[in-house]
Design a protein around this motif. Structure first.
Motif, PDB file in Angstrom:
ATOM      1  N   ARG A  28       0.833  -1.197   0.000  1.00 51.90           N
ATOM      2  CA  ARG A  28       0.000   0.000   0.000  1.00 51.90           C
ATOM      3  C   ARG A  28       0.869   1.249   0.000  1.00 51.90           C
ATOM      4  O   ARG A  28       1.752   1.400   0.847  1.00 51.90           O
ATOM      5  CB  ARG A  28      -0.922   0.022   1.218  1.00 51.90           C
ATOM      6  N   ALA A  63      -3.385   0.342  -2.806  1.00 51.15           N
ATOM      7  CA  ALA A  63      -4.264   1.432  -2.382  1.00 51.15           C
ATOM      8  C   ALA A  63      -4.749   2.245  -3.573  1.00 51.15           C
ATOM      9  O   ALA A  63      -5.745   2.966  -3.468  1.00 51.15           O
ATOM     10  CB  ALA A  63      -3.534   2.334  -1.394  1.00 51.15           C
ATOM     11  N   SER A  73      -6.904  -7.807   2.578  1.00 54.92           N
ATOM     12  CA  SER A  73      -5.954  -7.437   1.525  1.00 54.92           C
ATOM     13  C   SER A  73      -5.528  -8.639   0.688  1.00 54.92           C
ATOM     14  O   SER A  73      -5.068  -8.484  -0.445  1.00 54.92           O
ATOM     15  CB  SER A  73      -4.719  -6.760   2.132  1.00 54.92           C
TER      16      SER A  73
END
Length: 344
Positions: free
Chosen positions: A197, A217, A243
């Protein structure tokens, strides 16, 4: 020495520095003088009381490097002065069904140092001889310690995939496990996609050897992997089921999502993604002592090393807090013997 120092923990984060009596190792055991001990996220099992009888004191730590100090009866393969390591698994029994089939990782009678028996936040540790790993002199104790858990975990996960050289392999997460996973994947001959991310991690990913960086992200990581041709495997190291869930869609047919990061939340998977293409989600748990020796040899031959922060033995509680903060880059190591004080 008639006594040695150890940091024991009871309840939740109740550390205490204690003096313990030195005793002879039991049958099949060795006594190891600890030089270094990594501080691993799995230490939460002991420190946060996530174990049976947390009211009973235990010494945390399972990324241990030291020197054999004494051997017990029945030990024939180790001698005082041998340089050894100990990882998350404390040595197979060689008698249960899984051991008889050569599946030592799944031995049903195997101690876990630092969780159900005393570990390496101490000047001495007692260990089952079958759990010991030979540690080459080419590796410093502080560098070798994290390889005995974080290293072998990602190394073995990559080896189990069966992905051919040149295949696209994803490494999800660029923390304590992932930053080693990228290095292993590159040196094993894969085309590596690092998945994390934030754009700020792209430079680190490239430095570690990644061919591609996917900012999860900013874009869907499954779609990004598909755009690269699909991954033969993704090693999921970040402890987040949410995730991990989108990664299955980025696998090519027969691809595997190999989970090594223990997450508190579940992975959500579309049945169609598994059925069409024969994709799979599997777990991988560290490795046996001989797997760890393979891992150390491969690391030396290919210049693979963890990024570490070294702290003194007296600062063990603070070292644990540093690890838990998520700010460490990337593995915290206790220099128990006070021999190596420079971070790498």
């Amino acid at each position: 020495m008639s006594t040695y120092r150890a940091y024991q923990v009871t309840g939740r984060r109740e550390f205490a520095l204690v003096e313990r009596e030195v005793s002879a190792p039991g049958y099949g055991q060795v006594r190891v003088r600890v030089h270094s001990c990594g501080v691993c996220h799995s230490d939460v099992l002991a420190v946060e009381g996530q174990r049976p009888e947390p009211e009973q004191p235990v010494v945390p730590g399972h990324e241990i490097v030291g020197v054999v100090d004494a051997v017990g009866d029945g030990v024939t393969t180790w001698r005082p002065g041998d340089r050894v390591g100990l990882g998350f698994l404390g040595g197979q029994c060689n008698e249960c069904e899984f051991c008889r089939r050569g599946d030592f990782v799944n031995c049903t009678d195997q101690p876990r140092p630092g969780t159900d028996q005393d570990g390496g936040y101490a000047e001495l540790v007692y260990a089952r001889a079958s759990g010991l790993v030979r540690v080459p002199e080419a590796l410093s104790a502080n560098v070798a310690a994290p390889l005995l858990c974080a290293g072998v975990t990602t190394f073995n996960a990559l080896r189990m995939t069966g992905a051919p050289p040149g295949a696209l392999v994803g490494i999800q997460g660029l923390g304590g496990l992932g930053h080693l996973g990228v290095q292993y994947a590159k040196k094993l001959g894969f085309r590596v996609a690092a998945i994390a991310r934030g754009p700020e991690k792209a430079e680190l990913a490239t430095t570690l050897g990644a061919d591609h960086y996917i900012d999860s992200a900013a874009e869907d990581p499954g779609a990004a992997l598909t755009a690269l041709g699909g991954a033969a495997a993704v090693i999921a190291t970040a402890a987040s089921g949410a995730s991990m869930s989108p990664l299955v869609a980025g696998l090519r047919p027969r691809g595997q999502l190999v989970v090594v990061g223990a997450a508190p939340d579940p992975i959500s998977v579309s049945t169609a993604e598994l059925i069409f293409g024969g994709r799979s989600v599997v777990g991988s748990l560290t490795g046996s002592a001989i797997d760890n020796e393979d891992n150390l040899a491969f690391s030396i031959a290919n210049g693979i090393a963890p990024m570490i922060e070294v702290m003194a033995f007296d600062d063990a509680p603070q070292a644990y807090e540093r690890m838990m903060s998520g700010q460490a880059r990337f593995r915290v190591v206790l220099d128990i013997a006070g021999q190596e004080s420079v971070s790498a």
